[in-house]
Design an enzyme around this catalytic site. Sequence first.
Site, PDB file in Angstrom:
ATOM      1  N   CYS A   2     -61.712 -21.741  67.544  1.00 20.70           N
ATOM      2  CA  CYS A   2     -62.880 -21.937  68.413  1.00 20.70           C
ATOM      3  C   CYS A   2     -63.589 -20.618  68.694  1.00 20.70           C
ATOM      4  O   CYS A   2     -62.963 -19.575  68.819  1.00 20.70           O
ATOM      5  CB  CYS A   2     -62.455 -22.515  69.752  1.00 20.70           C
ATOM      6  SG  CYS A   2     -61.652 -24.101  69.613  1.00 20.70           S
ATOM      7  N   ARG A  28     -65.178 -18.147  61.812  1.00 21.92           N
ATOM      8  CA  ARG A  28     -63.837 -18.358  62.374  1.00 21.92           C
ATOM      9  C   ARG A  28     -63.271 -19.709  61.958  1.00 21.92           C
ATOM     10  O   ARG A  28     -62.075 -19.948  62.103  1.00 21.92           O
ATOM     11  CB  ARG A  28     -63.903 -18.277  63.904  1.00 21.92           C
ATOM     12  CG  ARG A  28     -64.312 -16.913  64.408  1.00 21.92           C
ATOM     13  CD  ARG A  28     -64.678 -16.968  65.868  1.00 21.92           C
ATOM     14  NE  ARG A  28     -63.554 -17.176  66.746  1.00 21.92           N
ATOM     15  CZ  ARG A  28     -62.858 -16.209  67.333  1.00 21.92           C
ATOM     16  NH1 ARG A  28     -63.186 -14.954  67.124  1.00 21.92           N
ATOM     17  NH2 ARG A  28     -61.853 -16.472  68.133  1.00 21.92           N
ATOM     18  N   TRP A  75     -62.623 -25.825  66.825  1.00 20.71           N
ATOM     19  CA  TRP A  75     -61.637 -26.038  65.763  1.00 20.71           C
ATOM     20  C   TRP A  75     -60.552 -26.877  66.416  1.00 20.71           C
ATOM     21  O   TRP A  75     -59.841 -26.399  67.298  1.00 20.71           O
ATOM     22  CB  TRP A  75     -61.107 -24.683  65.307  1.00 20.71           C
ATOM     23  CG  TRP A  75     -60.282 -24.718  64.070  1.00 20.71           C
ATOM     24  CD1 TRP A  75     -60.727 -24.788  62.780  1.00 20.71           C
ATOM     25  CD2 TRP A  75     -58.858 -24.656  63.975  1.00 20.71           C
ATOM     26  NE1 TRP A  75     -59.670 -24.772  61.905  1.00 20.71           N
ATOM     27  CE2 TRP A  75     -58.518 -24.693  62.605  1.00 20.71           C
ATOM     28  CE3 TRP A  75     -57.829 -24.580  64.924  1.00 20.71           C
ATOM     29  CZ2 TRP A  75     -57.196 -24.654  62.162  1.00 20.71           C
ATOM     30  CZ3 TRP A  75     -56.518 -24.545  64.473  1.00 20.71           C
ATOM     31  CH2 TRP A  75     -56.210 -24.583  63.105  1.00 20.71           C
ATOM     32  N   ASN A 101     -61.613 -21.594  74.380  1.00 17.35           N
ATOM     33  CA  ASN A 101     -60.805 -21.334  73.188  1.00 17.35           C
ATOM     34  C   ASN A 101     -59.383 -21.110  73.678  1.00 17.35           C
ATOM     35  O   ASN A 101     -59.169 -20.289  74.573  1.00 17.35           O
ATOM     36  CB  ASN A 101     -61.325 -20.076  72.467  1.00 17.35           C
ATOM     37  CG  ASN A 101     -60.385 -19.599  71.369  1.00 17.35           C
ATOM     38  OD1 ASN A 101     -59.599 -20.378  70.836  1.00 17.35           O
ATOM     39  ND2 ASN A 101     -60.451 -18.323  71.036  1.00 17.35           N
ATOM     40  N   GLY A 102     -58.436 -21.831  73.108  1.00 14.31           N
ATOM     41  CA  GLY A 102     -57.048 -21.668  73.535  1.00 14.31           C
ATOM     42  C   GLY A 102     -56.396 -23.031  73.671  1.00 14.31           C
ATOM     43  O   GLY A 102     -56.946 -24.044  73.230  1.00 14.31           O
ATOM     44  N   GLU A 487     -50.279 -12.638  47.202  1.00 12.58           N
ATOM     45  CA  GLU A 487     -51.640 -12.611  47.712  1.00 12.58           C
ATOM     46  C   GLU A 487     -52.575 -13.384  46.764  1.00 12.58           C
ATOM     47  O   GLU A 487     -53.443 -14.143  47.202  1.00 12.58           O
ATOM     48  CB  GLU A 487     -52.104 -11.155  47.894  1.00 12.58           C
ATOM     49  CG  GLU A 487     -53.540 -10.983  48.331  1.00 12.58           C
ATOM     50  CD  GLU A 487     -53.909 -11.727  49.608  1.00 12.58           C
ATOM     51  OE1 GLU A 487     -53.028 -12.215  50.322  1.00 12.58           O
ATOM     52  OE2 GLU A 487     -55.123 -11.841  49.875  1.00 12.58           O
ATOM     53  N   LYS A 491     -54.889 -16.764  47.732  1.00 13.24           N
ATOM     54  CA  LYS A 491     -56.337 -16.883  47.514  1.00 13.24           C
ATOM     55  C   LYS A 491     -56.650 -18.148  46.722  1.00 13.24           C
ATOM     56  O   LYS A 491     -57.583 -18.878  47.041  1.00 13.24           O
ATOM     57  CB  LYS A 491     -56.907 -15.676  46.764  1.00 13.24           C
ATOM     58  CG  LYS A 491     -56.964 -14.371  47.523  1.00 13.24           C
ATOM     59  CD  LYS A 491     -57.998 -14.307  48.612  1.00 13.24           C
ATOM     60  CE  LYS A 491     -57.441 -14.586  49.957  1.00 13.24           C
ATOM     61  NZ  LYS A 491     -56.675 -13.651  50.701  1.00 13.24           N
ATOM     62  N   GLU A 494     -56.138 -21.270  49.059  1.00 11.70           N
ATOM     63  CA  GLU A 494     -57.023 -21.508  50.206  1.00 11.70           C
ATOM     64  C   GLU A 494     -58.486 -21.653  49.813  1.00 11.70           C
ATOM     65  O   GLU A 494     -59.235 -22.353  50.492  1.00 11.70           O
ATOM     66  CB  GLU A 494     -56.859 -20.404  51.258  1.00 11.70           C
ATOM     67  CG  GLU A 494     -57.269 -19.036  50.802  1.00 11.70           C
ATOM     68  CD  GLU A 494     -57.099 -17.973  51.873  1.00 11.70           C
ATOM     69  OE1 GLU A 494     -57.019 -18.313  53.050  1.00 11.70           O
ATOM     70  OE2 GLU A 494     -57.058 -16.787  51.505  1.00 11.70           O
ATOM     71  N   HIS A 510     -34.538 -19.342  37.590  1.00 12.55           N
ATOM     72  CA  HIS A 510     -33.496 -19.979  38.425  1.00 12.55           C
ATOM     73  C   HIS A 510     -34.026 -21.258  39.074  1.00 12.55           C
ATOM     74  O   HIS A 510     -33.690 -21.570  40.209  1.00 12.55           O
ATOM     75  CB  HIS A 510     -33.009 -18.991  39.489  1.00 12.55           C
ATOM     76  CG  HIS A 510     -32.363 -17.775  38.909  1.00 12.55           C
ATOM     77  ND1 HIS A 510     -31.090 -17.775  38.369  1.00 12.55           N
ATOM     78  CD2 HIS A 510     -32.828 -16.511  38.733  1.00 12.55           C
ATOM     79  CE1 HIS A 510     -30.791 -16.565  37.910  1.00 12.55           C
ATOM     80  NE2 HIS A 510     -31.845 -15.779  38.118  1.00 12.55           N
ATOM     81  N   LYS A 609     -60.739 -18.381  60.548  1.00 16.72           N
ATOM     82  CA  LYS A 609     -60.637 -16.951  60.265  1.00 16.72           C
ATOM     83  C   LYS A 609     -59.606 -16.294  61.177  1.00 16.72           C
ATOM     84  O   LYS A 609     -58.809 -15.483  60.750  1.00 16.72           O
ATOM     85  CB  LYS A 609     -62.014 -16.300  60.456  1.00 16.72           C
ATOM     86  CG  LYS A 609     -62.048 -14.802  60.202  1.00 16.72           C
ATOM     87  CD  LYS A 609     -61.924 -14.501  58.727  1.00 16.72           C
ATOM     88  CE  LYS A 609     -61.882 -13.022  58.417  1.00 16.72           C
ATOM     89  NZ  LYS A 609     -61.376 -12.763  57.067  1.00 16.72           N
TER      90      LYS A 609
HETATM   91  C1  F6R Z   1     -55.974 -15.398  54.097  1.00 15.42           C
HETATM   92  C2  F6R Z   1     -56.250 -15.111  55.487  1.00 15.42           C
HETATM   93  C3  F6R Z   1     -55.183 -15.371  56.481  1.00 15.42           C
HETATM   94  C4  F6R Z   1     -55.063 -14.179  57.416  1.00 15.42           C
HETATM   95  C5  F6R Z   1     -54.072 -14.486  58.555  1.00 15.42           C
HETATM   96  C6  F6R Z   1     -53.853 -13.288  59.459  1.00 15.42           C
HETATM   97  O1  F6R Z   1     -57.073 -15.097  53.291  1.00 15.42           O
HETATM   98  O2  F6R Z   1     -57.312 -14.668  55.829  1.00 15.42           O
HETATM   99  O3  F6R Z   1     -53.972 -15.655  55.865  1.00 15.42           O
HETATM  100  O4  F6R Z   1     -54.644 -13.072  56.683  1.00 15.42           O
HETATM  101  O5  F6R Z   1     -54.563 -15.548  59.312  1.00 15.42           O
HETATM  102  O6  F6R Z   1     -55.028 -12.874  60.051  1.00 15.42           O
HETATM  103  P1  F6R Z   1     -55.142 -11.450  60.740  1.00 15.42           P
HETATM  104  O7  F6R Z   1     -55.083 -10.435  59.672  1.00 15.42           O
HETATM  105  O8  F6R Z   1     -56.472 -11.479  61.449  1.00 15.42           O
HETATM  106  O9  F6R Z   1     -53.996 -11.335  61.682  1.00 15.42           O
END
Ligand code: F6R
Length: 614
Positions: A2, A28, A75, A101-102, A487, A491, A494, A510, A609
């Site tokens: 949110c 976000r 959200w 938000n929360g 990583e 990507k 997601e 394995h 985000k």
């Molecule tokens: C993946 C992504 C998330 C963030 C995770 C942590 O592309 O963006 O996996 O890396 O939510 O977020 P931060 O770095 O803001 O703690």
Amino acid sequence: MCGIIGIVSREEDVVPRVVDGLKRLEYRGYDSVGVAVVSAGSLVVRKSAGKLADVVRKAGISRLSGGICIGHTRWATHGPPIDVNAHPHVDCSGSIAVVHNGVIRNFSSLREQLESRGHTIRSDTDTELIAHLLEEGLREGLSPLGSMARALSMVTGSYAIAVLFSSDPGRIYFARMHSPLILGLGEGSNAVASDVTALLDVARRVVPLNDGELGWISATEVALYRLGGNGELVPISPAELASRIKVIEWTPESASKAGYPHFMIKEIYEQPQALLETYNGSVEDPSLARSARLLVDARRVYVVGAGTSYHAGLVFSYMAATLARVPVYPVIASEHPYMGNAIGEGDVVIAVSQSGETYDTLEAVRDYKKRGARVIGVINVVYSALDRESDISLYTRAGPEIGVAATKTFLSQVMLLELLATFMAEHSGALTGSEALEYRRKLGKAPRITQDSIAASDPVARFLGERGSYKSVYVLGRGLGSSIAKEASLKLKEIAYMHAEAYPAGESKHGPIALVEKGFPVFMVATSDSPHISGNAMEMSARGAEVVVTKPADLSLEIPRGIKVIDLPPSQGFLPYEPFILTPFYQLLSYYSAVAKGYDPDKPRNLAKTVTVE
Ligand code: F6R
């Protein structure tokens, strides 16, 4: 997650400014949008599930006007993303509007109590309960601020809230507990928002709020209080408030697409610049040497983070072990609660977080501190909660990252953490001072190498992405490559909604190899510490897999015909370059795969985000 924004101005111009702020909060992640204004003494609320541009149009938000407005991107946590659950929420009389938000933890018991006292609760949300609690305060004869103090002492959990009372039409009331909230101090207008990005057009001067603070803003004034244990209001003096003002350096342009079709591709292409800024800002920062001493002398070292930030932590743990000979335990933030018992005095944790507001990471950090550990934060958003709660803050300087997927912040974290590892190596004696200096000098070339890698990767990644045939893939690596593979697979999952599973290549025999049949795609992230990955490539190929090996061009591997090799810029045998060489290919592959399938790479479904809930 949110997003909140509220603006109060001397002019009747705030609705479009709030909509602009909501646009900046879109990154976000959200499913619903709403605003409330006070117009001619009454409260008007417009809200709906849907995307911002659609809601603004269909709910008639662009036709509203006024000098005071709060807005929200939701959200969903309590209740599905439907119109009635969108914020703002109002009390029974429709004269108090709340955005939040929360998560309110004592939601069920509060709801029961409010209903038994005759309130009609219309939504499934926890937020609406706050509006009804405020209504009760006013009915008891309290002022709006008094009713805020009363309501907040009845709720448990996390909140950042902004509130309009139609009876007090010149002020936005606000409060913060465990969810981010920032005041923006402008000229003839003041604002409150979830993050600085939303405030870029409104104010340069900001005050990040602390947990337990509440107050109000008018167009020209600010009043700030701390909520005492018995619900009493302790004023924060104007002098203290003034001493907490920070000036934001990010510009509105840095948060715009600047001609790119999506933020994600813009941010991938911005990586060389982000790395240069991070390098220049860190290489001589005395906090790195100070942190390194703390880490080398620590009883135990942990690195904690979520998602991509955790993956940067994995790269760090590898570099600390190989370069500095210091073992570092990598911890997924949300898993920390199950292993916290081992932490104690003398331990040091590095907390990695782009936003500095991730709930799980912050909770882990608070627990580490409670158990006596010291905290080093690696943060992109200055003045965030992690920045304020760390003993030492180290800053990546990637600028605002708007695309939901972390790209430029990942490589900036890697840059900073690799620099830190060289200082640790110097302090531990694993490298001499001049060797460590030489490592750092070489790292200064990583921005240029990243640029070359992006240029080399783009056409191949676009070709493979647009071919669009991948549904399920393995991404395998060994050594440093296995962290990069993690990583890469995140990507692909997601952004391109592809089932991508990362495995250490040596472990793949394995179990995972059982899935491999003719045509099964396997990507190999080959790094120069592990040339025997070629054996794993052969094993996969022998079972019919469609193997693609990505590697620095000067890494020579024995690879039989039939296995596709993508040669990326050479690393000259310097392992710390390799995350910068290999990662962009997978970022671009995810991006082009998503675009080819018609997905929005900036706002992948179900993702936020900044994840500010448990
Ligand atoms: C993946 C992504 C998330 C963030 C995770 C942590 O592309 O963006 O996996 O890396 O939510 O977020 P931060 O770095 O803001 O703690």
